[in-house]
Write a protein that holds these residues in place. Sequence first.
Motif, PDB file in Angstrom:
ATOM      1  N   LEU A   1      58.000  36.271  38.202  1.00  0.00           N
ATOM      2  CA  LEU A   1      56.624  36.035  37.760  1.00  0.00           C
ATOM      3  C   LEU A   1      56.212  36.999  36.654  1.00  0.00           C
ATOM      4  O   LEU A   1      55.027  37.135  36.360  1.00  0.00           O
ATOM      5  N   ARG A   2      57.181  37.655  36.027  1.00  0.00           N
ATOM      6  CA  ARG A   2      56.848  38.602  34.968  1.00  0.00           C
ATOM      7  C   ARG A   2      56.193  37.858  33.801  1.00  0.00           C
ATOM      8  O   ARG A   2      56.693  36.833  33.345  1.00  0.00           O
ATOM      9  N   GLY A   3      55.057  38.362  33.359  1.00  0.00           N
ATOM     10  CA  GLY A   3      54.364  37.740  32.238  1.00  0.00           C
ATOM     11  C   GLY A   3      53.608  36.483  32.583  1.00  0.00           C
ATOM     12  O   GLY A   3      53.028  35.863  31.707  1.00  0.00           O
ATOM     13  N   ASN A   4      53.573  36.088  33.844  1.00  0.00           N
ATOM     14  CA  ASN A   4      52.851  34.871  34.254  1.00  0.00           C
ATOM     15  C   ASN A   4      51.362  35.198  34.309  1.00  0.00           C
ATOM     16  O   ASN A   4      50.890  35.868  35.221  1.00  0.00           O
ATOM     17  N   SER A   5      50.620  34.727  33.323  1.00  0.00           N
ATOM     18  CA  SER A   5      49.218  35.146  33.224  1.00  0.00           C
ATOM     19  C   SER A   5      48.239  34.010  33.032  1.00  0.00           C
ATOM     20  O   SER A   5      47.055  34.252  32.833  1.00  0.00           O
ATOM     21  N   PHE A   6      48.690  32.780  33.063  1.00  0.00           N
ATOM     22  CA  PHE A   6      47.769  31.653  32.908  1.00  0.00           C
ATOM     23  C   PHE A   6      48.017  30.675  34.041  1.00  0.00           C
ATOM     24  O   PHE A   6      49.168  30.357  34.335  1.00  0.00           O
ATOM     25  N   GLY A   7      46.954  30.186  34.650  1.00  0.00           N
ATOM     26  CA  GLY A   7      47.219  29.248  35.725  1.00  0.00           C
ATOM     27  C   GLY A   7      45.999  28.594  36.322  1.00  0.00           C
ATOM     28  O   GLY A   7      44.868  28.822  35.910  1.00  0.00           O
ATOM     29  N   GLY A   8      46.284  27.767  37.322  1.00  0.00           N
ATOM     30  CA  GLY A   8      45.248  27.119  38.108  1.00  0.00           C
ATOM     31  C   GLY A   8      45.543  27.341  39.576  1.00  0.00           C
ATOM     32  O   GLY A   8      46.700  27.333  40.001  1.00  0.00           O
ATOM     33  N   ILE A   9      44.502  27.527  40.367  1.00  0.00           N
ATOM     34  CA  ILE A   9      44.698  27.876  41.762  1.00  0.00           C
ATOM     35  C   ILE A   9      45.304  26.729  42.560  1.00  0.00           C
ATOM     36  O   ILE A   9      46.059  26.955  43.520  1.00  0.00           O
ATOM     37  N   ASN A  10      45.016  25.488  42.192  1.00  0.00           N
ATOM     38  CA  ASN A  10      45.607  24.373  42.919  1.00  0.00           C
ATOM     39  C   ASN A  10      47.119  24.356  42.786  1.00  0.00           C
ATOM     40  O   ASN A  10      47.849  24.143  43.763  1.00  0.00           O
ATOM     41  N   THR A  11      47.618  24.571  41.571  1.00  0.00           N
ATOM     42  CA  THR A  11      49.061  24.594  41.359  1.00  0.00           C
ATOM     43  C   THR A  11      49.693  25.755  42.108  1.00  0.00           C
ATOM     44  O   THR A  11      50.756  25.616  42.718  1.00  0.00           O
ATOM     45  N   MET A  12      49.057  26.919  42.034  1.00  0.00           N
ATOM     46  CA  MET A  12      49.567  28.066  42.771  1.00  0.00           C
ATOM     47  C   MET A  12      49.641  27.770  44.264  1.00  0.00           C
ATOM     48  O   MET A  12      50.598  28.117  44.958  1.00  0.00           O
TER      49      MET A  12
ATOM     50  N   ALA B   1      62.903  37.696  46.691  1.00  0.00           N
ATOM     51  CA  ALA B   1      62.554  38.893  45.926  1.00  0.00           C
ATOM     52  C   ALA B   1      61.689  38.427  44.769  1.00  0.00           C
ATOM     53  O   ALA B   1      62.098  37.544  44.005  1.00  0.00           O
ATOM     54  N   VAL B   2      60.483  38.987  44.656  1.00  0.00           N
ATOM     55  CA  VAL B   2      59.521  38.540  43.647  1.00  0.00           C
ATOM     56  C   VAL B   2      59.421  39.585  42.553  1.00  0.00           C
ATOM     57  O   VAL B   2      59.053  40.730  42.816  1.00  0.00           O
ATOM     58  N   LEU B   3      59.752  39.186  41.320  1.00  0.00           N
ATOM     59  CA  LEU B   3      59.711  40.087  40.175  1.00  0.00           C
ATOM     60  C   LEU B   3      58.341  40.041  39.504  1.00  0.00           C
ATOM     61  O   LEU B   3      57.852  38.961  39.150  1.00  0.00           O
ATOM     62  N   VAL B   4      57.708  41.210  39.324  1.00  0.00           N
ATOM     63  CA  VAL B   4      56.402  41.285  38.680  1.00  0.00           C
ATOM     64  C   VAL B   4      56.381  42.437  37.692  1.00  0.00           C
ATOM     65  O   VAL B   4      57.210  43.342  37.738  1.00  0.00           O
ATOM     66  N   ASP B   5      55.394  42.419  36.802  1.00  0.00           N
ATOM     67  CA  ASP B   5      55.172  43.520  35.873  1.00  0.00           C
ATOM     68  C   ASP B   5      53.705  43.552  35.487  1.00  0.00           C
ATOM     69  O   ASP B   5      52.886  42.828  36.065  1.00  0.00           O
ATOM     70  N   SER B   6      53.364  44.352  34.486  1.00  0.00           N
ATOM     71  CA  SER B   6      51.956  44.492  34.097  1.00  0.00           C
ATOM     72  C   SER B   6      51.412  43.231  33.438  1.00  0.00           C
ATOM     73  O   SER B   6      50.213  43.109  33.234  1.00  0.00           O
ATOM     74  N   GLY B   7      52.279  42.277  33.094  1.00  0.00           N
ATOM     75  CA  GLY B   7      51.831  41.006  32.555  1.00  0.00           C
ATOM     76  C   GLY B   7      51.602  39.954  33.620  1.00  0.00           C
ATOM     77  O   GLY B   7      51.180  38.844  33.309  1.00  0.00           O
ATOM     78  N   THR B   8      51.862  40.280  34.872  1.00  0.00           N
ATOM     79  CA  THR B   8      51.613  39.359  35.987  1.00  0.00           C
ATOM     80  C   THR B   8      50.154  39.469  36.378  1.00  0.00           C
ATOM     81  O   THR B   8      49.703  40.524  36.831  1.00  0.00           O
ATOM     82  N   THR B   9      49.388  38.409  36.202  1.00  0.00           N
ATOM     83  CA  THR B   9      47.958  38.504  36.442  1.00  0.00           C
ATOM     84  C   THR B   9      47.397  37.206  36.995  1.00  0.00           C
ATOM     85  O   THR B   9      48.068  36.181  37.037  1.00  0.00           O
ATOM     86  N   ALA B  10      46.135  37.279  37.462  1.00  0.00           N
ATOM     87  CA  ALA B  10      45.376  36.119  37.932  1.00  0.00           C
ATOM     88  C   ALA B  10      46.086  35.422  39.088  1.00  0.00           C
ATOM     89  O   ALA B  10      46.447  36.060  40.072  1.00  0.00           O
ATOM     90  N   GLU B  11      46.294  34.107  38.966  1.00  0.00           N
ATOM     91  CA  GLU B  11      46.885  33.339  40.071  1.00  0.00           C
ATOM     92  C   GLU B  11      48.274  33.842  40.442  1.00  0.00           C
ATOM     93  O   GLU B  11      48.674  33.786  41.612  1.00  0.00           O
ATOM     94  N   ALA B  12      49.023  34.345  39.458  1.00  0.00           N
ATOM     95  CA  ALA B  12      50.351  34.884  39.764  1.00  0.00           C
ATOM     96  C   ALA B  12      50.245  36.146  40.619  1.00  0.00           C
ATOM     97  O   ALA B  12      51.099  36.398  41.483  1.00  0.00           O
ATOM     98  N   GLU B  13      49.214  36.952  40.387  1.00  0.00           N
ATOM     99  CA  GLU B  13      48.992  38.128  41.236  1.00  0.00           C
ATOM    100  C   GLU B  13      48.605  37.716  42.654  1.00  0.00           C
ATOM    101  O   GLU B  13      49.026  38.334  43.639  1.00  0.00           O
ATOM    102  N   MET B  14      47.789  36.682  42.753  1.00  0.00           N
ATOM    103  CA  MET B  14      47.392  36.179  44.065  1.00  0.00           C
ATOM    104  C   MET B  14      48.619  35.684  44.828  1.00  0.00           C
ATOM    105  O   MET B  14      48.775  35.934  46.030  1.00  0.00           O
TER     106      MET B  14
END
Length: 518
Positions: free
Chosen positions: A359-370, A418-431
């Motif tokens: 999920l690195r850099g995943n910063s745009f989304g919709g809660i339904n898809t998540m 194992a879930v990969l994240v970084d400082s670009g992981t935000t919003a729905e991806a953080e949830m």
Amino acid sequence: MFNIYLKKLVSATRLRRLSGFIITTMLAFVLAACQTYDGFPTATPAPTEVPKPTTAPPATARPTLPPPPTATPRPELPATPAGVQLQKADFLKEGFDALLNSFYIRLDSGDIYEVGLKSMQAGLEQAGVKNPDVPIPNFGKQDAANWTAFLQAYTLVVNKYKAQVSEDVLSQLALNGAASSLQDCQTAYYPPDQANNLLGLRTNQYSNVGIGLNLQTGQLTNGKNAHFVLRAIPGGPADKAGLKLGDQLTSVEGQDISTKTTSEVVTLLRGNNPTAGSRLLVTFRRPSSSQDMPVEIIRANLQQPMMEQKLLPDNIGYLRFNSFPFFLDQKDQEDKTKQLDTTLATFDKANVKGIVLDLRGNSFGGINTMQYILSRFIAGDQLLTLSGVQRGQNNARQYGVFPMPSVENVKATNRPLAVLVDSGTTAEAEMFTYAIQQAKRGTIVGEATAGCLNASSPVVLKNNSLVNVTLYRVVSDPKKPDSLVEIVQPEEKATLDLQQLSQGKDSQIEAAVKILKK
């Protein structure tokens, strides 16, 4: 399913760009043939960054709301002059209603309207108007009465200063100021020339001419810069040309890039007004070789895939989610989730030891898809606990804490994660990441997330601008509405190692695989 909505974009003449003095959340346009980052790339090869109000600090447990009107009695507003023709009243009403009706906590309309008027005053001052007269009414507790009072004050200001500052600018000042005052990491106003880009990113429908390449830049011991391929988008021009993880670009169109900054390399790779089919010549050095090799890349119209999948060595499955798109079409969403189900079935057939979710850099989304995707990885009825607004009888707003259920008739995989994240992981991806962590469903690997566990919805307005509004925040304790989760810390910290990258290895993926192999 949550009541997440996206109003259809209506056709209208684009407004001219706001004047330089406007206090607004302007996007930094990067019409990229590729993008270069100092960290892992924001996944979507897009021309913009997500704007954040320039006056807003990072998200806090509760936003610092505008101060209530002062207790000092305010004079009655004078009557509005006859014959004043407002052009933006409907636009303003629609925008303010989006904030007041949808923001995740209850807002006082008087406070919001007052901030809007004060923002107009600040804009007039920056436009050179000395001591502008912007009357502030006595706002009360009734939303309808407050709107009437605001509109009267707004009309007076427009009539008095329209020669110096247009109503178009004044209206956007008011709405932008109100949205920015909430100091929320997602809630913001986007002028028309930025709104389409945001919608394209949120819906994963944005495309641009480029080569589909993300670079990682570092400094060598001799003080020169090295620009390494971090990722070539599968099926994109750079990928088709044979560029791979760890390749070091050494020149672009004959120019040595060892002394150039990341932005200068982006400019060279982008070219001037690139078109699909145009050619780009670069040289690169592969980790296994000391020789520079030339390669010609043919630019193409690119669209980022929602998901990428493959099998890694040691029988480890790999799934990269570039975004959790805000789908406009239910069938499109179903098709994408079927693709995920097919991939998970393939992993099961291969009897993978575990799955890396990138999920690195995943910063745009919709809660339904998540929600749809998360239900494939967490079993049980409850995925997250959210604070926000729901609709009761007669469409009445109900603020509170409630569970986000899993999607019905979906069986979650039990493969180790194992879930990969970084400082670009935000919003729905953080949830998503927080849900995996709290369910003890997998190990979070990488770096701390961005600190914005918010789900938002874009509301398109009459003039093709939009207000993006935070609808939900994640809470850690269902009994404590203020227990908002601010950030996700990984259990296994791993940074992107430049030395390993120069050898063609992604150190963060290596760390995730190591955990799954245990």
